[in-house]
Structures are given as structure tokens and as C-alpha cells.
Motif scaffolding. Structure first.
Motif, PDB file in Angstrom:
ATOM      1  N   LEU A 101      -1.660   9.237  15.220  1.00 29.79           N
ATOM      2  CA  LEU A 101      -3.550   8.992  14.966  1.00 29.79           C
ATOM      3  C   LEU A 101      -2.743  10.303  13.982  1.00 29.79           C
ATOM      4  CD1 LEU A 101      -4.821   8.735  18.896  1.00 29.79           C
ATOM      5  CD2 LEU A 101      -4.824   6.824  17.024  1.00 29.79           C
ATOM      6  N   ASP A 102      -4.716  10.312  13.530  1.00 28.69           N
ATOM      7  CA  ASP A 102      -4.590  11.177  12.179  1.00 28.69           C
ATOM      8  C   ASP A 102      -5.718  12.047  12.785  1.00 28.69           C
ATOM      9  OD1 ASP A 102      -2.138  10.487  10.422  1.00 28.69           O
ATOM     10  OD2 ASP A 102      -3.618   8.534  10.367  1.00 28.69           O
ATOM     11  N   LEU A 103      -6.803  11.164  13.563  1.00 26.35           N
ATOM     12  CA  LEU A 103      -7.813  11.724  14.223  1.00 26.35           C
ATOM     13  C   LEU A 103      -8.544  11.646  14.874  1.00 26.35           C
ATOM     14  CD1 LEU A 103     -10.595  13.543  13.048  1.00 26.35           C
ATOM     15  CD2 LEU A 103     -10.916  10.763  11.440  1.00 26.35           C
ATOM     16  N   VAL A 104      -9.159  12.108  16.032  1.00 26.56           N
ATOM     17  CA  VAL A 104      -9.833  11.495  16.947  1.00 26.56           C
ATOM     18  C   VAL A 104     -11.251  12.190  16.893  1.00 26.56           C
ATOM     19  CG1 VAL A 104     -10.201  12.588  19.418  1.00 26.56           C
ATOM     20  CG2 VAL A 104      -7.686  12.162  18.475  1.00 26.56           C
ATOM     21  N   VAL A 105     -12.147  11.280  16.832  1.00 23.07           N
ATOM     22  CA  VAL A 105     -13.800  11.697  17.539  1.00 23.07           C
ATOM     23  C   VAL A 105     -14.314  11.758  18.939  1.00 23.07           C
ATOM     24  CG1 VAL A 105     -15.483  10.213  16.425  1.00 23.07           C
ATOM     25  CG2 VAL A 105     -14.062   9.981  14.285  1.00 23.07           C
ATOM     26  N   ILE A 106     -15.199  12.666  18.951  1.00 24.09           N
ATOM     27  CA  ILE A 106     -15.318  12.765  20.343  1.00 24.09           C
ATOM     28  C   ILE A 106     -16.468  12.704  20.279  1.00 24.09           C
ATOM     29  CG2 ILE A 106     -16.134  14.204  22.587  1.00 24.09           C
ATOM     30  CD1 ILE A 106     -13.617  15.934  21.302  1.00 24.09           C
ATOM     31  N   ALA A 107     -17.097  10.622  21.044  1.00 21.68           N
ATOM     32  CA  ALA A 107     -18.313  10.784  21.146  1.00 21.68           C
ATOM     33  C   ALA A 107     -19.018  10.393  22.795  1.00 21.68           C
ATOM     34  CB  ALA A 107     -18.562   9.090  20.246  1.00 21.68           C
ATOM     35  N   SER A 108     -18.593  10.784  23.483  1.00 25.61           N
ATOM     36  CA  SER A 108     -18.906  10.891  24.768  1.00 25.61           C
ATOM     37  C   SER A 108     -19.712  11.705  24.950  1.00 25.61           C
ATOM     38  CB  SER A 108     -17.183  11.063  25.679  1.00 25.61           C
ATOM     39  OG  SER A 108     -16.180  12.367  24.758  1.00 25.61           O
ATOM     40  N   PRO A 109     -19.521  12.177  26.287  1.00 18.70           N
ATOM     41  CA  PRO A 109     -21.456  12.950  26.933  1.00 18.70           C
ATOM     42  C   PRO A 109     -21.454  14.052  26.641  1.00 18.70           C
ATOM     43  CG  PRO A 109     -20.994  11.493  28.501  1.00 18.70           C
ATOM     44  CD  PRO A 109     -20.178  10.936  27.685  1.00 18.70           C
ATOM     45  N   ASN A 110     -22.364  14.405  26.385  1.00 20.84           N
ATOM     46  CA  ASN A 110     -22.570  16.163  25.679  1.00 20.84           C
ATOM     47  C   ASN A 110     -21.351  17.171  26.427  1.00 20.84           C
ATOM     48  OD1 ASN A 110     -24.211  14.897  23.312  1.00 20.84           O
ATOM     49  ND2 ASN A 110     -25.471  16.617  24.641  1.00 20.84           N
ATOM     50  N   ARG A 111     -21.314  16.967  28.024  1.00 20.68           N
ATOM     51  CA  ARG A 111     -20.673  17.991  28.745  1.00 20.68           C
ATOM     52  C   ARG A 111     -19.154  18.179  29.027  1.00 20.68           C
ATOM     53  NH1 ARG A 111     -21.162  12.871  31.581  1.00 20.68           N
ATOM     54  NH2 ARG A 111     -19.758  12.955  32.990  1.00 20.68           N
ATOM     55  N   MET A 171       0.969  -0.823   0.476  1.00 17.65           N
ATOM     56  CA  MET A 171       0.124   0.158  -0.423  1.00 17.65           C
ATOM     57  C   MET A 171       0.925   1.320  -0.235  1.00 17.65           C
ATOM     58  SD  MET A 171      -2.991   1.403   2.563  1.00 17.65           S
ATOM     59  CE  MET A 171      -4.124   0.003   2.128  1.00 17.65           C
ATOM     60  N   THR A 172       1.033   2.652  -0.727  1.00 22.35           N
ATOM     61  CA  THR A 172       1.161   4.036  -0.842  1.00 22.35           C
ATOM     62  C   THR A 172       1.346   4.546   0.457  1.00 22.35           C
ATOM     63  OG1 THR A 172      -0.627   4.522  -2.118  1.00 22.35           O
ATOM     64  CG2 THR A 172       1.344   3.497  -3.790  1.00 22.35           C
ATOM     65  N   ALA A 173       1.946   5.680   0.845  1.00 24.40           N
ATOM     66  CA  ALA A 173       1.764   5.938   1.413  1.00 24.40           C
ATOM     67  C   ALA A 173       0.473   7.173   1.342  1.00 24.40           C
ATOM     68  CB  ALA A 173       2.878   6.802   1.413  1.00 24.40           C
ATOM     69  N   ALA A 174       0.523   7.117   0.077  1.00 23.29           N
ATOM     70  CA  ALA A 174      -0.939   8.208  -0.175  1.00 23.29           C
ATOM     71  C   ALA A 174      -2.449   7.376  -0.089  1.00 23.29           C
ATOM     72  CB  ALA A 174      -1.051   8.739  -1.508  1.00 23.29           C
ATOM     73  N   ALA A 175      -2.304   5.488   0.017  1.00 25.18           N
ATOM     74  CA  ALA A 175      -3.246   5.013   0.009  1.00 25.18           C
ATOM     75  C   ALA A 175      -3.262   4.357   1.560  1.00 25.18           C
ATOM     76  CB  ALA A 175      -3.024   3.955  -1.063  1.00 25.18           C
ATOM     77  N   THR A 176      -2.640   5.051   2.178  1.00 22.71           N
ATOM     78  CA  THR A 176      -2.469   4.029   4.203  1.00 22.71           C
ATOM     79  C   THR A 176      -3.182   4.588   4.702  1.00 22.71           C
ATOM     80  OG1 THR A 176      -0.008   3.908   3.845  1.00 22.71           O
ATOM     81  CG2 THR A 176      -1.210   4.189   5.894  1.00 22.71           C
ATOM     82  N   PRO A 177      -4.344   3.923   5.581  1.00 20.46           N
ATOM     83  CA  PRO A 177      -5.531   4.282   6.116  1.00 20.46           C
ATOM     84  C   PRO A 177      -5.379   5.676   7.228  1.00 20.46           C
ATOM     85  CG  PRO A 177      -5.570   2.389   5.079  1.00 20.46           C
ATOM     86  CD  PRO A 177      -4.341   2.375   5.189  1.00 20.46           C
ATOM     87  N   LEU A 178      -5.878   6.552   7.080  1.00 15.79           N
ATOM     88  CA  LEU A 178      -5.477   7.314   8.895  1.00 15.79           C
ATOM     89  C   LEU A 178      -6.099   6.688   9.851  1.00 15.79           C
ATOM     90  CD1 LEU A 178      -6.788  10.817   6.427  1.00 15.79           C
ATOM     91  CD2 LEU A 178      -5.320  10.084   7.214  1.00 15.79           C
ATOM     92  N   ARG A 179      -5.062   6.935  10.735  1.00 12.90           N
ATOM     93  CA  ARG A 179      -5.684   5.778  12.391  1.00 12.90           C
ATOM     94  C   ARG A 179      -6.784   7.207  13.256  1.00 12.90           C
ATOM     95  NH1 ARG A 179       0.295   6.126  12.396  1.00 12.90           N
ATOM     96  NH2 ARG A 179      -0.008   8.199  12.212  1.00 12.90           N
ATOM     97  N   VAL A 180      -7.760   6.337  13.404  1.00 16.26           N
ATOM     98  CA  VAL A 180      -8.637   7.360  14.178  1.00 16.26           C
ATOM     99  C   VAL A 180      -9.016   6.417  15.437  1.00 16.26           C
ATOM    100  CG1 VAL A 180     -11.421   8.013  13.798  1.00 16.26           C
ATOM    101  CG2 VAL A 180     -10.053   7.019  12.174  1.00 16.26           C
ATOM    102  N   GLY A 181      -9.141   7.763  16.651  1.00 13.40           N
ATOM    103  CA  GLY A 181      -9.006   7.562  18.031  1.00 13.40           C
ATOM    104  C   GLY A 181     -10.559   7.706  18.306  1.00 13.40           C
ATOM    105  N   LEU A 182     -11.616   6.962  18.719  1.00  8.78           N
ATOM    106  CA  LEU A 182     -12.653   7.228  19.020  1.00  8.78           C
ATOM    107  C   LEU A 182     -12.998   6.902  20.832  1.00  8.78           C
ATOM    108  CD1 LEU A 182     -15.663   7.636  18.205  1.00  8.78           C
ATOM    109  CD2 LEU A 182     -15.420   5.279  18.507  1.00  8.78           C
ATOM    110  N   ILE A 183     -13.444   8.761  22.009  1.00  8.68           N
ATOM    111  CA  ILE A 183     -13.722   8.595  22.431  1.00  8.68           C
ATOM    112  C   ILE A 183     -15.237   8.466  22.575  1.00  8.68           C
ATOM    113  CG2 ILE A 183     -13.554   9.627  24.834  1.00  8.68           C
ATOM    114  CD1 ILE A 183     -10.963  11.405  22.803  1.00  8.68           C
TER     115      ILE A 183
END
Length: 359
Positions: free
Chosen positions: A72-82, A1-13
Motif C-alpha cells: 500500500l501507498d496510503l491509508v485513509v481512515i474513515a472509521s468512527p471518531n474514537r 504504464m511507467t513506474a512514475a505513472a503507476t497509481p498509488l494503492r489506497v487502503g480505506l478503513i
């Protein structure tokens, strides 16, 4: 897999309802993204995440995630609203692009501060408004674009449920810090859709009521929005509706469109079904198709059936992946979310003070 096609790594909170039902499956299904880490302190949820996604690692705290920022390349925040604002702030200051579940913040001012921080750092900040990709919403956008209704006059949108007993938890907490209640939960969806369809709001009137015994925050809410172009939106969010109304009723100068039933994607995700496993993802039976016509009731056969376009929640994270690679725009900006929060704040004030609020 080329560098351009390497999946972006996601952290999910967060791995409650939002994280486990919506975000994790959609991230995993998105080409160009890889679910790398899930943050949850609940051992059962950790085991669930590891069982559903064998390659994922789990950690107990956001601090453990941020210790690995370089991986990591992206953080997704799915924790409580506060937690949305503090976690998004930490991620952006750490140099990480961010996706935040709705509502992005408790106030429009906070949303704009986050947007300014993201712009200052040159980072993506996107808000998960998945119901822009509901089947009925996509269908309505096409009908409007094609001029099928003529000039739109009134937009009625209902997100109604029958839950006569409170479920508890932070979403139904009366503590203002939790940012709970239907106004900010389902209201975030119906207001966002109205603004996408019909543009900026100039006035807001609202009623927010607590109906159920033991409930601490609004469970039956109505918002009337006057748009700058003259369209009137009547938006309902309720947990106390014994007979559900149409999801959409849209009235125009030439015709009206009426659609019952919810998009099937949430139910499919809750059942463990996954995007990409079926060519029929997001499709609904013909019996749920809406109708368009004039002068008659759709209940008695007036008008004609309109096939509903397939819903497409996977399109959101596909767009996020393109935006991160510089190949497309942010699918939902924080400034768009701030405009919706302007309306929600006005609605809260209107319901409290029994006034119409001018924006």
C-alpha cells in the motif's frame, strides 16, 4: 504504464457514511490513485464495496490491512471518531502516509502529537476537510480575494438541518470517548472554513444545547469566534432548525453576500453519481445563486446575482496524490486541524462554563 505513472494503492478503513459516500468514490475518481482495499467487518458493506468497485479487495479488520503494509501507498481512515488517533498512529509507525476524516482527533494536543509523528517519519498526514471545496465556499473566497465586499466585518455560517428525531449511533452518543455531537461533527466544518477565510482565533464564546427528547449530546450549537484581524464569525450547527437560514451571510465595508442552500456534491454522491461522469459536476441551478449588494434584502431583489463556482471535492484527493509524489503541498495539514480543535475545545469549555475563552 511507467513506474512514475503507476497509481498509488489506497487502503480505506471504514465503509459507513464517510467511507462509502465520500472517500471511496473520490479516491476511485482521482487520477494517480487506486482503491485497493476496503476494511469493514460488516458483510453487507463488504458486498456493497465489491459491487461498486469490482477490483477492490475487502478485509474485516485493520490488522489484516496493516499485514500488507508493503503493498500500500496510503491509508485513509474513515472509521468512527474514537478510532482516528490509534489507527493513524499505527499507520504512521508502519511507514504509511495517512488521510484521516475530520475530526482528526478529540483534542488539539493529540492532533499535534500525530503531526509530530508524521514529521518525524517523513510521512504525509492530511485531514479530510472536504468543505473547503464546497461551491459556496470557493465562491466566497473569490469574492473576498477580489475585494468585492471591501473589508470583511462579520461572517455568518450555518450548517442547519431539521431532524426532530435522533437517529442514534455513535455520532449522537453521549459517551465522551465517541467524540460525538454537532460541535465536533458539523462544527469541524464551519470552524475550519472560518479559520481558512479569516485567520487565527483569539476568543471563543459558545452555546451547546440538547433540544430533542432522548438525545444524548449537543444538537443545537452556536459558536462566536473573534479573529486576530478583527473579523467576527458567527457559526451555527443544528439538527433542530425548522426554518433553515442562509448558508452564508457575509457583511463587509462595501457590500454583503448572502447564499442559501447546500453544495450539491454530497447529495449527488449519496445518489450514486460519480465525479468525472458529467461535465456539470458540482454545479447548481441559477435559482440557488447567492446575491451581493448593500442596503437592501436579497429576498426582495436587492443587489445582484453572483454565479456560484462549481464545487470540487475531487480536488482534495488530486492534491493528496500530487503531495505523495512530491509535486505539491499537503492540502490540509494536521496542524491546521489542530488549530480548529483549539477553537472547538474552547467552545466546549465556553458552553459548559458560560464564559468567553481567550486563546
Amino acid at each position: 504504464m511507467t513506474a512514475a505513472a503507476t497509481p498509488l494503492r489506497v487502503g480505506l478503513i471504514g465503509y459507513g457514511l464517510a467511507g462509502s459516500v465520500f472517500h471511496a468514490p473520490l479516491i476511485a475518481a482521482a487520477e494517480g490513485l487506486a482503491l485497493d482495499t476496503v476494511v469493514t467487518s460488516n458483510p453487507e458493506r463488504q458486498a456493497q464495496a465489491e459491487a461498486e468497485f469490482p477490483d477492490v479487495r475487502t478485509v474485516a479488520t485493520p490488522e489484516e490491512l496493516f499485514d500488507r503494509t508493503a503493498e500500500l501507498d496510503l491509508v485513509v481512515i474513515a472509521s468512527p471518531n474514537r478510532t482516528h488517533v490509534p489507527l493513524a498512529t499505527t499507520a504512521l509507525k508502519a511507514g504509511l502516509p495517512v488521510v484521516v476524516d475530520k475530526p482528526v482527533a478529540g483534542t488539539a494536543a493529540e492532533a499535534r502529537e500525530l503531526a509530530a509523528l508524521a514529521e518525524e517519519r517523513g510521512l504525509l498526514l492530511s485531514v479530510f476537510q472536504n468543505r473547503r471545496w464546497d461551491n459556496d465556499f470557493l465562491t466566497l473566497r473569490k469574492l473576498l480575494a477580489d475585494g468585492e465586499l471591501g473589508d470583511a466585518w462579520r461572517f455568518e455560517s450555518r450548517f442547519e438541518r431539521w431532524r426532530p428525531q435522533p437517529k442514534g449511533g455513535w455520532r449522537e452518543s453521549g459517551d465522551p470517548a465517541e467524540i460525538g455531537g454537532l460541535l465536533y461533527d458539523l462544527g469541524s466544518h464551519v470552524v475550519d472554513q472560518a479559520l481558512v477565510l479569516f485567520g487565527p482565533a483569539t476568543a471563543v464564546y459558545a452555546e451547546a444545547v440538547i433540544r430533542r427528547a432522548g438525545a444524548e449530546t449537543d444538537d443545537d450549537t452556536f459558536i462566536a469566534v473573534t479573529h486576530a484581524n478583527g473579523v467576527r464569525s458567527h457559526l451555527y450547527a443544528s439538527a433542530t432548525t425548522a426554518q433553515l437560514g442562509p448558508r452564508f451571510r457575509v457583511l463587509g465595508s462595501k457590500a454583503g453576500y448572502v447564499k442559501y442552500g447546500l453544495d450539491p456534491q454530497e447529495d449527488a454522491l449519496r445518489k450514486g453519481e460519480r465525479p468525472g461522469t458529467s461535465a456539470a459536476w458540482g454545479e447548481e441551478p441559477e435559482s440557488l445563486y447567492g446575491r451581493i449588494g448593500a442596503g437592501e434584502s436579497p429576498v426582495t431583489g436587492g443587489g445582484r446575482t453572483v454565479p456560484t463556482l462549481p464545487g470540487d471535492y475531487p480536488a482534495y484527493y488530486a492534491a493528496v496524490a500530487r503531495a505523495l509524489r512530491g509535486e505539491g503541498p499537503n492540502p490540509v495539514t494536521a496542524l491546521e486541524a489542530a488549530a480548529a480543535l483549539d477553537v472547538l475545545e474552547a467552545a466546549r469549555r465556553s458552553a459548559r462554563d458560560k464564559v468567553t475563552v481567550t486563546l
